[in-house]
Design a protein around this motif. Structure first.
Motif, mmCIF file in Angstrom:
data_model
loop_
_atom_site.group_PDB
_atom_site.id
_atom_site.type_symbol
_atom_site.label_atom_id
_atom_site.label_comp_id
_atom_site.label_asym_id
_atom_site.label_seq_id
_atom_site.Cartn_x
_atom_site.Cartn_y
_atom_site.Cartn_z
ATOM 1 N N TRP B 82 0.831 -1.211 0.000
ATOM 2 C CA TRP B 82 0.000 0.000 0.000
ATOM 3 C C TRP B 82 0.865 1.261 0.000
ATOM 4 O O TRP B 82 0.577 2.228 -0.714
ATOM 5 N N PHE B 85 2.007 1.878 -3.437
ATOM 6 C CA PHE B 85 0.913 2.422 -4.245
ATOM 7 C C PHE B 85 0.736 3.920 -3.994
ATOM 8 O O PHE B 85 0.660 4.716 -4.938
ATOM 9 N N LEU B 90 -0.197 7.613 -6.398
ATOM 10 C CA LEU B 90 -0.961 8.783 -5.952
ATOM 11 C C LEU B 90 -0.066 9.968 -5.599
ATOM 12 O O LEU B 90 -0.554 11.005 -5.154
ATOM 13 N N GLU B 91 1.220 9.796 -5.762
ATOM 14 C CA GLU B 91 2.158 10.895 -5.540
ATOM 15 C C GLU B 91 2.135 11.472 -4.131
ATOM 16 O O GLU B 91 2.295 12.676 -3.943
ATOM 17 N N PHE B 92 1.962 10.603 -3.155
ATOM 18 C CA PHE B 92 2.171 11.032 -1.780
ATOM 19 C C PHE B 92 3.679 11.117 -1.549
ATOM 20 O O PHE B 92 4.452 10.401 -2.205
ATOM 21 N N GLU B 96 4.354 10.719 4.225
ATOM 22 C CA GLU B 96 2.905 10.680 4.425
ATOM 23 C C GLU B 96 2.329 9.269 4.346
ATOM 24 O O GLU B 96 1.220 9.010 4.820
ATOM 25 N N ILE B 100 -1.265 6.349 6.535
ATOM 26 C CA ILE B 100 -2.424 5.852 5.792
ATOM 27 C C ILE B 100 -2.332 4.338 5.616
ATOM 28 O O ILE B 100 -3.324 3.617 5.728
ATOM 29 N N GLN B 103 -3.777 2.009 8.205
ATOM 30 C CA GLN B 103 -5.185 1.647 8.094
ATOM 31 C C GLN B 103 -5.389 0.620 6.978
ATOM 32 O O GLN B 103 -6.085 -0.372 7.150
ATOM 33 N N LEU B 104 -4.799 0.892 5.829
ATOM 34 C CA LEU B 104 -5.037 0.050 4.654
ATOM 35 C C LEU B 104 -4.543 -1.386 4.841
ATOM 36 O O LEU B 104 -5.082 -2.316 4.246
ATOM 37 N N ILE B 107 -7.220 -4.173 5.507
ATOM 38 C CA ILE B 107 -8.298 -4.524 4.577
ATOM 39 C C ILE B 107 -8.176 -6.010 4.252
ATOM 40 O O ILE B 107 -7.106 -6.509 3.911
#
Lengths: 235, 235
Positions: B82, B85, B90-92, B96, B100, B103-104, B107
DNA sequence: TTTATTTATTAGACTAATCTAACTTTATTA
DNA sequence: TAATAAAGTTAGATTAGTCTAATAAATAAA
């Protein structure tokens, strides 16, 4: 910050009101939709009322407050954006995306959804044809009817499904149907409303229940109801 | 099926053992790593023992069972995929992605991770340089040391960071460092181990703590330790 | 080796989300 | 309109995950 569970209650309240066109929801209806007992839903409603997310009086009907609706709409927005990602980028089939999006919709990061939205080039509809709410929680609602309401001898275009369950969606595919397909309504039995439809020259018989779960637009009705220029409205 | 919390306990146990190279973990260490009280961790350990995910006796040390390790490794795999990805698609920025991915990583869908892995073209490292475990829970472990261990007058290549916190990563960027950068160790104070390093001709002074959180490889050490052909091993 | 310190465990309590069973209100219908 | 049915509520219990405060065991130090 809302819990996973609170988000699900708000989302479900909004979905019921959007689907039924009826702003009033009862405890039992909410509970069965969430697959919990009415007592459980009742407890949660008190909590949501304390948090000013729903308007609710004992033995009365439930409505979302402005704040509750905003939160609910945001969950639906996230759900539909994730579904679009799974379908378009990861090549999931449209009957698989719902279940995974039920988990992904609760990921907490506004920036994540904004970036995902951009990555997908700001999609307007999810793979089931449902419109994606914008960042302000506004939802474009297409003028539509169900296949069950279409007159025999006329034709229409499928724009969305109502039921998002795997079993229904797999059945839709089996019949040869998909978003944007043209459907001709050939005939309908008076007795049980079994309807013969034709898609790309292929005829199939579908039940009343099936027909009620397919959303369509048809030119005749739009003209009749003078909806041509105002095909969309914001709910 | 494991809960969110159980997954976090297993993941943390594995991370502690991988980071320290030490297979034995204590209750307090686990608790502080998870930001809970020792009493809480103790309760959970009983539960994980019942589920045969950890080996644990009263007042003894904690180790993961084969099954526990498999689960933990899978969470780490998901986390790192993740992160990749978020960073690549997503260009984070690299500071950062961790939060996130926390959490991911929970899943539940094997198919989702498989498809994401494919979509990213089977990455081997996450944005922090950490290796991504394979589907069998095997982890390629690069022979590496920290910047603090590099001899003055020699140079090395940064391959990963140890601390994944936002504040540390932002500091790394400020110093001008990134994965695969060449670092020359110019000098080091005897008194407080303040080290002067040079990256792309620019010199900076970094603390001992900083140097201990940068992973590097340097040719000299590999030759000395005869690790040239066996640069990688499977943990 | 006795004491002090650190580490680990237990007991008892709390919150969120759920349940069952009993009860109350509202709506329907005979 | 009175009886019945449906819808909604309350009380009390349960589970997961957490806490504090007290206690016990293991380790380190004097």
């Amino acid at each position: 910050m809302l819990t996973f569970t609170e988000e699900n209650y708000l989302k479900t309240l909004l979905k019921i009101t959007l689907d039924s066109g009826n702003a009033e929801v009862g405890t039992n209806e909410l509970a069965s939709s969430l697959d919990v007992k009415p007592a459980t839903a009742n407890d949660m409603l008190k909590k949501l009322k304390d948090k000013k997310l729903v308007d609710y009086e004992k033995y009365g009907k439930i409505t979302l407050t402005k704040e509750g609706r905003k939160n609910a709409m945001n969950v639906i927005r996230k759900h539909r954006i994730w579904e679009t990602f799974l379908f378009e980028k990861l090549e999931f089939s449209w009957d698989e995306v719902h279940e995974i999006a039920e988990q992904l919709e609760h990921i907490q990061s506004q920036k994540l959804i904004d970036k995902l939205d951009k990555f997908l080039d700001y999609p307007e509809f999810d793979p089931h044809g449902d419109p994606i709410p914008n960042k302000n929680g506004e939802l474009k609602v297409q003028f539509k009817k169900t296949l069950a309401e279409v007159n025999v001898g006329t034709s229409c275009k499928m724009i969305a499904v109502k039921d998002n369950s795997t079993s229904f969606l797999q059945y839709v595919v089996k019949v040869g149907l998909g978003i944007n397909n043209k459907i001709a309504v050939v005939s309908k039995q008076d007795y049980d409303a079994i309807t013969v439809i034709e898609i790309n020259g292929k005829q199939s018989s579908v039940s009343q229940k099936f027909a009620e779960n397919i959303f369509v637009v048809c030119n005749e009705c739009d003209i009749e109801k003078n909806c041509r220029e105002e095909h969309w409205k914001v709910k």
